[in-house]
Design a protein around this motif. Structure first.
Motif, PDB file in Angstrom:
ATOM      1  N   TYR A  38       0.966  -1.077   0.099  1.00 37.27           N
ATOM      2  CA  TYR A  38       0.005   0.088   0.051  1.00 37.27           C
ATOM      3  C   TYR A  38       0.835   1.412  -0.012  1.00 37.27           C
ATOM      4  O   TYR A  38       0.738   2.155  -0.764  1.00 37.27           O
ATOM      5  CB  TYR A  38      -0.871   0.114   1.330  1.00 37.27           C
ATOM      6  N   CYS A  39       1.869   1.432   0.790  1.00 35.69           N
ATOM      7  CA  CYS A  39       2.752   2.583   0.939  1.00 35.69           C
ATOM      8  C   CYS A  39       3.407   2.645  -0.217  1.00 35.69           C
ATOM      9  O   CYS A  39       3.773   3.776  -0.846  1.00 35.69           O
ATOM     10  CB  CYS A  39       3.689   2.177   2.041  1.00 35.69           C
ATOM     11  N   GLU A  75       2.108   3.764  11.224  1.00 38.53           N
ATOM     12  CA  GLU A  75       2.595   5.003  10.872  1.00 38.53           C
ATOM     13  C   GLU A  75       3.157   5.354   9.451  1.00 38.53           C
ATOM     14  O   GLU A  75       4.117   4.310   9.092  1.00 38.53           O
ATOM     15  CB  GLU A  75       3.103   5.548  12.082  1.00 38.53           C
ATOM     16  N   PHE A  76       3.060   6.392   8.989  1.00 37.99           N
ATOM     17  CA  PHE A  76       3.830   6.679   7.813  1.00 37.99           C
ATOM     18  C   PHE A  76       4.036   7.986   7.416  1.00 37.99           C
ATOM     19  O   PHE A  76       3.378   8.881   8.222  1.00 37.99           O
ATOM     20  CB  PHE A  76       2.676   6.016   6.491  1.00 37.99           C
ATOM     21  N   GLY A  86      -2.200   5.145   9.725  1.00 34.04           N
ATOM     22  CA  GLY A  86      -3.146   4.295   8.852  1.00 34.04           C
ATOM     23  C   GLY A  86      -3.723   3.142   9.733  1.00 34.04           C
ATOM     24  O   GLY A  86      -3.267   2.808  10.649  1.00 34.04           O
ATOM     25  N   THR A  87      -4.724   2.343   9.167  1.00 30.13           N
ATOM     26  CA  THR A  87      -5.255   1.376   9.747  1.00 30.13           C
ATOM     27  C   THR A  87      -5.351   0.161   8.589  1.00 30.13           C
ATOM     28  O   THR A  87      -5.507   0.661   7.551  1.00 30.13           O
ATOM     29  CB  THR A  87      -6.574   1.352  10.461  1.00 30.13           C
ATOM     30  N   ILE A  88      -5.247  -0.956   8.965  1.00 28.71           N
ATOM     31  CA  ILE A  88      -5.563  -2.121   8.064  1.00 28.71           C
ATOM     32  C   ILE A  88      -6.432  -3.070   8.981  1.00 28.71           C
ATOM     33  O   ILE A  88      -6.089  -3.392  10.215  1.00 28.71           O
ATOM     34  CB  ILE A  88      -4.312  -3.095   7.568  1.00 28.71           C
ATOM     35  N   ILE A  98      -7.923  -0.892   3.691  1.00 32.33           N
ATOM     36  CA  ILE A  98      -6.490  -0.105   4.276  1.00 32.33           C
ATOM     37  C   ILE A  98      -6.761   1.318   4.235  1.00 32.33           C
ATOM     38  O   ILE A  98      -7.238   1.895   3.153  1.00 32.33           O
ATOM     39  CB  ILE A  98      -5.307  -0.484   3.526  1.00 32.33           C
ATOM     40  N   GLU A  99      -6.670   2.084   5.274  1.00 34.82           N
ATOM     41  CA  GLU A  99      -6.936   3.473   5.170  1.00 34.82           C
ATOM     42  C   GLU A  99      -5.784   4.154   5.692  1.00 34.82           C
ATOM     43  O   GLU A  99      -5.245   3.830   6.854  1.00 34.82           O
ATOM     44  CB  GLU A  99      -8.195   3.725   6.023  1.00 34.82           C
ATOM     45  N   GLY A 100      -5.328   5.530   5.225  1.00 41.23           N
ATOM     46  CA  GLY A 100      -4.523   6.538   5.941  1.00 41.23           C
ATOM     47  C   GLY A 100      -5.203   7.603   6.116  1.00 41.23           C
ATOM     48  O   GLY A 100      -6.051   8.092   5.363  1.00 41.23           O
TER      49      GLY A 100
END
Length: 106
Positions: A38-39, A75-76, A86-88, A98-100
């Motif tokens: 995702y990142c 964290e990103f 963020g959360t998965i 997956i959300e940030g």
């Protein structure tokens, strides 16, 4: 050597707990791989290379089946200046979301 039923139950409980923990570590490693992808996809940098479990319970997946649902925080950064969370969300080994947080772009 006489084994009591309670001894057998205790050993069974310990084995079940160890197996559950072992399986949970596999799910966490799977989640970390998905977060890294995702990142990469959104040109973000995953900080600390780690996930922290936020919630853990039984929930229904998209098909209506009961699964163990886990939500992990990560964290990103997008610019190297600020940290974002963020959360998965996983249902077993299925990624539900997956959300940030909204972040600055560079």
């Amino acid at each position: 050597m006489n084994l009591m039923l309670t001894d057998v139950l205790w050993v069974g409980l310990i084995i079940a707990a160890a197996a559950f923990w072992w399986q949970g570590q596999g799910v966490k490693a799977f989640a970390l791989r998905k977060v890294k992808l995702y990142c990469e996809e959104y040109n973000l940098q995953l900080l600390d290379e780690s996930l922290v479990i936020r919630k853990f319970w039984v929930a229904r997946d998209r098909r209506g089946l009961l699964r163990i649902q886990r939500i992990y925080f990560f964290e990103f950064t997008s610019t190297g200046e600020y940290r974002y969370r963020g959360t998965i969300t996983l249902h077993g080994y299925q990624v539900a979301a997956i959300e940030g947080q909204t972040h600055h772009m560079h």
